[in-house]
Design a protein around this motif. Structure first.
Motif, PDB file in Angstrom:
ATOM      1  N   ARG A 138      51.646   2.991  42.214  1.00 37.06           N
ATOM      2  CA  ARG A 138      50.908   3.827  41.066  1.00 37.06           C
ATOM      3  C   ARG A 138      51.241   3.812  40.025  1.00 37.06           C
ATOM      4  N   GLY A 139      50.591   3.752  39.166  1.00 36.05           N
ATOM      5  CA  GLY A 139      50.711   3.581  37.573  1.00 36.05           C
ATOM      6  C   GLY A 139      49.736   4.372  36.754  1.00 36.05           C
ATOM      7  N   ARG A 140      49.522   4.283  35.497  1.00 31.08           N
ATOM      8  CA  ARG A 140      48.591   4.871  34.581  1.00 31.08           C
ATOM      9  C   ARG A 140      47.340   4.430  34.776  1.00 31.08           C
ATOM     10  N   ASP A 141      46.988   3.312  35.337  1.00 36.39           N
ATOM     11  CA  ASP A 141      45.429   2.906  35.477  1.00 36.39           C
ATOM     12  C   ASP A 141      45.041   3.131  37.133  1.00 36.39           C
ATOM     13  N   ILE A 142      45.959   3.681  37.923  1.00 34.50           N
ATOM     14  CA  ILE A 142      45.525   4.084  38.983  1.00 34.50           C
ATOM     15  C   ILE A 142      44.157   4.782  39.476  1.00 34.50           C
ATOM     16  N   ASP A 143      43.873   5.559  38.386  1.00 32.99           N
ATOM     17  CA  ASP A 143      42.679   6.176  38.484  1.00 32.99           C
ATOM     18  C   ASP A 143      41.367   5.304  38.768  1.00 32.99           C
ATOM     19  N   MET A 144      41.427   4.212  38.013  1.00 34.25           N
ATOM     20  CA  MET A 144      40.299   3.535  38.058  1.00 34.25           C
ATOM     21  C   MET A 144      40.156   3.037  39.689  1.00 34.25           C
ATOM     22  N   LEU A 145      41.274   2.401  40.268  1.00 34.09           N
ATOM     23  CA  LEU A 145      41.109   2.052  41.612  1.00 34.09           C
ATOM     24  C   LEU A 145      40.537   3.128  42.645  1.00 34.09           C
ATOM     25  N   TYR A 146      40.832   4.473  42.266  1.00 31.03           N
ATOM     26  CA  TYR A 146      40.611   5.494  43.150  1.00 31.03           C
ATOM     27  C   TYR A 146      39.342   5.790  43.054  1.00 31.03           C
ATOM     28  N   SER A 147      38.491   5.549  41.856  1.00 27.62           N
ATOM     29  CA  SER A 147      37.110   5.691  41.417  1.00 27.62           C
ATOM     30  C   SER A 147      36.387   4.501  42.229  1.00 27.62           C
ATOM     31  N   GLN A 148      36.933   3.350  42.229  1.00 26.94           N
ATOM     32  CA  GLN A 148      36.169   2.321  42.825  1.00 26.94           C
ATOM     33  C   GLN A 148      35.991   2.207  44.309  1.00 26.94           C
ATOM     34  N   LEU A 149      37.149   2.831  44.814  1.00 30.77           N
ATOM     35  CA  LEU A 149      37.236   3.196  46.467  1.00 30.77           C
ATOM     36  C   LEU A 149      36.360   4.231  46.585  1.00 30.77           C
ATOM     37  N   GLY A 150      36.315   5.381  45.911  1.00 33.59           N
ATOM     38  CA  GLY A 150      35.427   6.263  46.222  1.00 33.59           C
ATOM     39  C   GLY A 150      34.122   6.110  46.311  1.00 33.59           C
TER      40      GLY A 150
END
Length: 309
Positions: free
Chosen positions: A167-179
């Motif tokens: 978990r880091g500051r750019d983890i939101d992008m990974l969540y979006s991609q997986l979504g």
């Protein structure tokens, strides 16, 4: 599984030794399953364990899918474990020493499954951390994307994907991609995962890719090219920055896994508090794995590895 002073005080390390697990990480998968129950599904038949060495997750998978089951229940069940490192044999597990990014690995897995898709894919892989958090998070995310490419080719619709993340500051992008590929994405932290670590696990439920997208694994294609035609490709990094627009932030649900009676991975326990004999030293179930750079270090120490002039 190392043996430093922290390990000796770690109750999960001791429990792994007692129960014959090759690493304490086995309890992470067990505690994830306590909350999500993805290994308790009677229809779970084909499972892939990526970056599997030394094999603790494969041990858990073997126990859950085969131990105590009838011949009819285990019919057609298969577990395939993939890693570049060699692994000692595990009951009911087919091990492949292969690269998860290569199309030949995909073909070998599908051949073992009789060209059927997998029900469940997991990955506990992680790079050798450097201590530079931004670099470690980047390399880990690239490893996840490599695992995701193989998963997109082999996971059936409605299947489940579980992987380790930092978990880091750019983890939101990974969540979006997986979504874009799964109906539900949850970030989970098992109690056996140390609270001082950035490690967590992404649990992706209900694989549901775009109906018009065909996933094709090609060793010469980039991640962006692989996901071309899928909506998530717009989140990739381009040489030229597009015009700026503020996107809605994606935040995955976060939950702690493991019941209240689970041990605290950051706590020190006194042996007198437990009835069982925790001082018993058990023989290792597998010899330590050799990192790819071990031979290079040996050659360097012996003076046989020199820099060309």
């Amino acid at each position: 599984m190392g043996k430093n002073s922290k390990d000796k005080r770690d109750m999960y390390y001791r429990k792994a030794k007692e129960q014959g697990f090759r690493a304490r990480s086995a309890f992470k998968l067990l505690q994830l399953n306590d909350d999500f129950h993805f290994l308790d599904d009677p229809n779970l038949k084909r499972v892939v364990d990526l970056c599997a060495a030394p094999g603790s997750w494969s041990q858990v998978l073997s126990q859950k899918l085969f131990d105590g089951k009838t011949a009819e229940e285990i019919k057609d069940r298969k577990i395939v474990a993939v890693d570049l490192q060699p692994m000692s044999p595990i009951n009911h597990v087919t091990t492949l020493q292969a690269d998860i990014t290569h199309p030949k690995t995909l073909k070998r897995i599908l051949d073992l499954f009789g060209n059927e898709k997998a029900d469940f894919v997991c990955s506990d892989g992680a790079p050798d951390v450097t201590g530079l958090h931004d670099l470690d998070e980047y390399v880990q995310q690239q490893l996840i994307m490599s695992a995701l490419q193989l998963t997109a080719c082999i996971l059936k619709k409605g299947g489940i994907f579980v992987a380790k993340i930092f978990r880091g500051r750019d983890i939101d992008m990974l969540y979006s991609q997986l979504g874009y590929l799964f109906d539900k994405v949850v970030c989970a932290k098992p109690k056996s995962s140390r609270g001082t670590s950035l490690e967590a696990f992404i649990v992706c439920i209900g694989y549901n890719p775009p109906s018009d997208w065909v996933s094709t694994l090609d060793v010469n294609s980039s991640v962006e090219e692989f996901f071309s035609g899928c909506h998530m490709s717009k989140l990739s990094i381009h040489d030229k920055l597009p015009s700026w627009q503020e996107d809605e932030r994606t935040i995955a649900k976060f939950m702690s896994c493991g019941n209240l009676e689970s041990f605290d991975s950051d706590a020190t326990y006194h042996l007198d508090d437990f009835k069982e004999d925790l001082n018993t030293s058990l023989d290792p179930v597998q010899s330590p794995t050799n990192p790819p750079y071990k031979k290079a270090l040996e050659l360097k120490r012996s003076g046989k590895l020199t820099r060309a002039v």
